[in-house]
Design an enzyme around this catalytic site. Structure first.
Site, PDB file in Angstrom:
ATOM      1  CE1 TYR A  49      -3.316   2.932   0.673  1.00 17.44           C
ATOM      2  CE2 TYR A  49      -1.810   3.534   2.443  1.00 17.44           C
ATOM      3  CZ  TYR A  49      -2.871   3.846   1.611  1.00 17.44           C
ATOM      4  OH  TYR A  49      -3.482   5.071   1.706  1.00 17.44           O
ATOM      5  CG  HIS A  96      -2.230  14.952  -1.201  1.00 14.06           C
ATOM      6  ND1 HIS A  96      -2.491  14.482  -2.465  1.00 14.06           N
ATOM      7  CD2 HIS A  96      -2.625  13.955  -0.336  1.00 14.06           C
ATOM      8  CE1 HIS A  96      -3.016  13.268  -2.388  1.00 14.06           C
ATOM      9  NE2 HIS A  96      -3.112  12.925  -1.111  1.00 14.06           N
ATOM     10  CG  ASN A 208      -0.085   9.164   6.381  1.00 11.83           C
ATOM     11  OD1 ASN A 208       0.001   7.947   6.478  1.00 11.83           O
ATOM     12  ND2 ASN A 208      -1.157   9.812   6.746  1.00 11.83           N
ATOM     13  CE1 TYR A 292     -18.771  31.077  46.822  1.00 10.30           C
ATOM     14  CE2 TYR A 292     -19.682  30.355  44.729  1.00 10.30           C
ATOM     15  CZ  TYR A 292     -19.740  30.382  46.105  1.00 10.30           C
ATOM     16  OH  TYR A 292     -20.729  29.723  46.759  1.00 10.30           O
ATOM     17  NE  ARG A 295     -15.060  31.877  50.060  1.00 10.69           N
ATOM     18  CZ  ARG A 295     -16.308  31.391  50.016  1.00 10.69           C
ATOM     19  NH1 ARG A 295     -16.539  30.142  50.360  1.00 10.69           N
ATOM     20  NH2 ARG A 295     -17.323  32.148  49.659  1.00 10.69           N
ATOM     21  CG  PHE A 348      -3.240   8.081   9.619  1.00 10.07           C
ATOM     22  CD1 PHE A 348      -4.595   8.319   9.729  1.00 10.07           C
ATOM     23  CD2 PHE A 348      -2.828   6.872   9.094  1.00 10.07           C
ATOM     24  CE1 PHE A 348      -5.533   7.378   9.319  1.00 10.07           C
ATOM     25  CE2 PHE A 348      -3.751   5.923   8.674  1.00 10.07           C
ATOM     26  CZ  PHE A 348      -5.113   6.180   8.785  1.00 10.07           C
ATOM     27  CD  GLU A 435      -8.198   9.130   3.841  1.00  8.71           C
ATOM     28  OE1 GLU A 435      -8.419  10.357   3.932  1.00  8.71           O
ATOM     29  OE2 GLU A 435      -7.227   8.658   3.223  1.00  8.71           O
TER      30      GLU A 435
END
Length: 575
Positions: A49, A96, A208, A292, A295, A348, A435
């Site tokens: 792959y 990409h 990647n 508050y 404190r 990834f 994906e």
């Protein structure tokens, strides 16, 4: 860099201080062994792959020995350089690199480069040593690729931004060189570097992974650590300005609810207040407890600190993790099939980082909000315990003092709160649903880094306001002390408005209380803040004068924000 020992401090040094990086020689042997293993498997014809197949939804397409498209009618006459396997890696980067928006700052890009180099040094990615050395040379030479901010979905890693990072290495894209924006090839040329041609899986190894979300998140955590300490300092100065109580900070109190951040903050603020003669004075004993925002400060600041610590734990692991795909195990014992040595996995996926950043993102407006509440309490005459309204005399009704400083803090808190919505809960599938679940961690970490500036501004405005209030409180109490030493209780009683007269109800009680106060005041040598608070106050006053009457405050605000950004107050860090 050896792939196993990179720290956040080292990352910041390389990203922001220009520190150079070197590659561990022994670890480079592992890097080359993985590359040689991969080349051997390709030569044997093993389908792998991302090496001999396409990517994502194209994973079922096995690359052939020649280009089929060349045989089609109307095909191009020019032939791309290299093999189909090399073209696959080259195209992966060039197609990409499609992010949009303004470029990331140089420190983010440099951090991305350091992280990517360190990840590849683990020797499970298949990249060659010469390619890794070329990437390192680009970083050390000061070439900063132009990486637009938006375009990553956080799985498969930060594909698009990392492609902008890698494309410059190929002689494409754009890069900054000594601040000048240039074509990538020209930036390399000016740095004395040459473009590289990618081999098996090297495009996938370069783009990647989780480097963008890791870089932006790690830098944000570095900034937040400094702001957490500054918030404790601002709170300590405010507590001194109120002459408040320290009981809520005591160690035996927090031993009963020992959240780590809470106990650390309580100890830190106690340390900052050490030497104070303002906290716990009888002047305030008629009020049993503070508001508050004072404190509960250890509980709130501490919870934010715990969110930061959890994110640090996650990010410190990720700094030395392998986050690309597939993973290569050239030394796997007893392996009979390539699937046992080249394994497709999901490192990834950025969800560990995304959820850690979501936690921090929700905590940021909480810290800003309690800081603004303390600031508001200082300027509001109904709650500031005797300080002048908006911390100015305003005898003629013409002055606004610090009134609008609180407006700015309120606006910043609202803006931070509206930006705190988690990105990690919205997955948008990609790559034709191959994906089908993504982290959106890149957006999450980018948001957190962007929010640091406004958080710092809120804390700076509290410091600015608390310094003014502290000056008033010290002067008021020391004036009362001098009055008690000179004139006794009668002189003090004469200064109390609407005091009950002789024969009226509560007169005897009033006299007894003034007697007690006069004795306490007269027996005190001086009223002053804690040692660390005084040091910070003195630093502030070197740059910003006390506000006697209204003046233009824009310069003061710019100055205090810049002082905090530069870290000039240097509060002692929490343990």
């Amino acid at each position: 860099l050896d792939g196993s020992s990179l720290t956040r401090a080292q990352l910041v040094a390389a990203a922001r201080d220009g520190a150079k990086v070197a590659l561990d020689a022994k670890q480079l042997e592992r890097v080359q062994r993985a590359a040689d293993f991969l080349a051997d498997k390709v030569n044997c014809g093993e389908p792998t792959y991302g090496v001999t197949t396409g990517f994502g939804s194209n994973a079922d397409k096995l690359l052939g020995a020649h280009r089929v498209r060349d045989e089609l009618p109307g095909s191009r006459t020019e032939v791309p350089e290299g093999t189909l396997l090399e073209e696959l890696q080259h195209n992966l980067i060039t197609t990409h690199a499609v992010c949009v928006g303004k470029p990331f700052a140089a420190d983010v890009v440099r951090a991305m480069l350091v992280i990517r180099i360190n990840t590849l040094m683990r020797g499970h990615s298949g990249i060659r040593v010469q390619t890794l050395e070329a990437l390192t040379a680009m970083l050390n030479a000061g070439v900063v690729p132009v990486v637009p901010e938006k375009g990553s979905v956080g799985a498969s890693g930060d594909l698009a931004p990392l492609s902008h990072l890698a494309i410059v290495l190929l002689g494409g894209g754009e890069a900054f060189w000594h601040g000048e924006r240039l074509p990538g090839a020209e930036a390399l040329k000016r740095a004395g570097l040459a473009p590289v041609r990618l081999s098996f899986k090297e495009g996938l190894a370069l783009n990647n992974g989780t480097a963008q979300m890791l870089a932006t998140g790690a830098l944000a955590l570095h900034d937040l650590e400094r702001l957490l300490d500054a918030a404790d300092l601002a709170a300590a100065m405010t507590l001194d300005a109120f002459a408040g109580r320290s009981g809520a900070l005591r160690p035996e109190v927090h031993a009963l609810r020992p959240h780590p951040g809470q106990t650390a903050v309580a100890a830190h603020v106690r340390e900052l207040l050490q030497g104070s003669t303002l906290v716990d004075i009888p002047y305030h004993l008629h009020q049993p407890q503070d508001a508050y925002c004072l404190r509960c400060m250890p509980q709130v600041h501490g919870a934010v600190r715990d969110a930061w610590a959890q994110a640090c734990r996650v990010f410190d692991i990720e700094l030395n993790a392998v986050t690309d795909n597939p993973l290569i195990f050239p030394d796997a014992e007893g392996a009979q099939f390539i699937e046992e040595q080249v394994i497709s996995a999901g490192h990834f996926h950025g969800m560990p980082l995304a959820l850690a950043m979501s936690y921090v993102k929700a905590a940021i407006p909480v810290l800003a909000s309690i800081s603004e509440r303390r600031l508001n309490k200082l300027v509001d005459p109904a709650t500031n315990d005797g300080l002048p309204a908006f911390l100015t005399g305003n005898e003629d009704g013409t002055d606004s003092g610090f009134m609008i400083v609180q407006y700015t803090a309120a606006a910043l808190v609202n803006d931070l709160a509206t930006r705190a919505h988690p990105a990690s809960v919205y997955s948008v599938p990609t790559s034709a649903n191959a994906e089908d679940h993504v982290s959106m961690g890149a957006n999450e970490a980018r948001h957190v880094l962007e929010m640091m500036e406004d958080l710092g501004h809120v804390i700076a405005l509290e410091l600015y306001t608390a310094a003014q209030a502290l000056d008033y409180r010290q002067e008021m109490l020391n004036a009362a002390r001098r009055l008690a030493q000179r004139g006794g209780w009668q002189a003090l009683a004469a200064k109390v408005a609407n005091a009950p007269r002789e024969g009226q109800p509560h007169h005897e009680q009033f006299v007894a209380e003034v007697h007690q106060l006069a004795e306490a005041l007269a027996g005190t040598s001086d009223f002053h803040a804690g040692t660390d608070v005084r040091r910070a106050h003195a630093t502030l006053r070197q740059h910003i004068d006390f506000l006697h009457r209204d003046r233009a405050l824009d310069g003061d605000v710019r100055t205090i924000c810049e002082l905090l950004r530069q870290g000039v107050f240097h509060p002692a860090p929490a343990a």
